[in-house]
Motif scaffolding. Sequence first.
Motif, short mmCIF file in Angstrom:
data_model
loop_
_atom_site.label_atom_id
_atom_site.label_comp_id
_atom_site.label_asym_id
_atom_site.label_seq_id
_atom_site.Cartn_x
_atom_site.Cartn_y
_atom_site.Cartn_z
N VAL A 39 0.84 -1.41 -0.09
CA VAL A 39 -0.18 0.30 0.75
C VAL A 39 1.03 1.58 -0.19
O VAL A 39 1.64 1.25 1.10
N TYR A 90 1.18 5.85 -0.19
CA TYR A 90 -0.05 6.44 -0.03
C TYR A 90 0.70 7.86 -0.73
O TYR A 90 2.42 7.87 0.65
N VAL A 123 -2.85 0.54 -4.14
CA VAL A 123 -2.64 -0.94 -3.38
C VAL A 123 -2.64 -1.08 -4.55
O VAL A 123 -2.83 -2.11 -5.54
N ALA A 169 -13.72 -8.13 1.57
CA ALA A 169 -13.61 -7.70 1.76
C ALA A 169 -12.50 -6.26 1.99
O ALA A 169 -12.97 -4.97 2.20
N VAL A 170 -12.26 -6.15 0.25
CA VAL A 170 -11.45 -5.11 0.19
C VAL A 170 -12.84 -4.16 -0.25
O VAL A 170 -12.28 -3.14 -0.03
N ALA A 185 -15.58 -3.60 1.74
CA ALA A 185 -16.19 -3.08 2.41
C ALA A 185 -14.93 -1.62 2.79
O ALA A 185 -15.17 -1.21 3.27
N TRP A 186 -13.67 -1.75 2.27
CA TRP A 186 -12.49 -0.93 2.81
C TRP A 186 -13.11 0.06 1.86
O TRP A 186 -12.37 1.39 2.28
N VAL A 187 -13.10 -0.27 0.41
CA VAL A 187 -13.53 1.00 -0.39
C VAL A 187 -14.31 1.75 -0.05
O VAL A 187 -14.63 3.05 -0.60
N SER A 188 -15.24 1.33 0.32
CA SER A 188 -16.41 1.50 0.87
C SER A 188 -16.44 2.34 1.73
O SER A 188 -17.24 3.22 1.43
N GLY A 189 -16.22 2.43 3.05
CA GLY A 189 -15.58 2.83 4.06
C GLY A 189 -14.40 3.78 3.92
O GLY A 189 -15.53 4.98 4.79
N CYS A 190 -13.60 3.81 3.00
CA CYS A 190 -13.27 4.93 3.07
C CYS A 190 -13.54 6.20 1.98
O CYS A 190 -13.23 7.35 1.97
N CYS A 242 -19.02 -3.34 -6.42
CA CYS A 242 -18.81 -2.07 -6.80
C CYS A 242 -20.37 -1.35 -7.01
O CYS A 242 -21.13 -0.13 -6.87
#
Length: 199
Positions: free
Chosen positions: A40, A42, A51, A68-69, A71-76, A155
């Motif tokens: 990763v 940044y 990533v 899991a990816v 969920a992480w993308v949606s949360g960010c 997505c």
Amino acid sequence: MSASHCPQHRHYIVFIFISFIIFLFFFFFFLSFFLVCCSVFYSAAQKLVLVQQRAPETRRFRDAFRDAVLAWVSGCAFRQVVLLTGADFTQRRDGQLHSSPLRFLATPACGNLPAKLAALNWTELERRDQAAENADPAGIFIPGGGYARQFYHGCEGAGVPLAVVVAFCPPGDNLQLAFYLGGLITGSRRRTRRRRRKR
């Protein structure tokens, strides 16, 4: 006779050593099912998160890793998500043989991104017949693209602005294509930023 010279004591030590080796073997064997090697990167200045998945995920846990990816993308809540993936170049159609090896897909949440990419001479991934060409119900077919197709649909359902960039490529070393693809993505981001500054 001391304990250190006792045959039974030696056998006990050997048994513990062998048991420990077997334990390590099965520990790392099962651990490999859950681990996917990723890097990763940044950049605060560029407002960019990269990533890089360096190894394929285990087929048995592919769905769990993809979810899991997602969920992480949606949360960010990223402004734009871009997935770069390869596709088997032997599965191209006749019309794709004499054109750019790059194609793209965009979820509805991307807005007018498809029109902007079309203005830059990018080509949207052609839809295929579900029954004849092993495509999904939406006509999307990315042979050798891993979980890219399923991630796109995930997505799409979650309202994530995802653009999938597909590069038809042969197996083996595709370093030059990777540099070419990275240059195109970087150039597109720069042009988009210039337009925003002019506004």
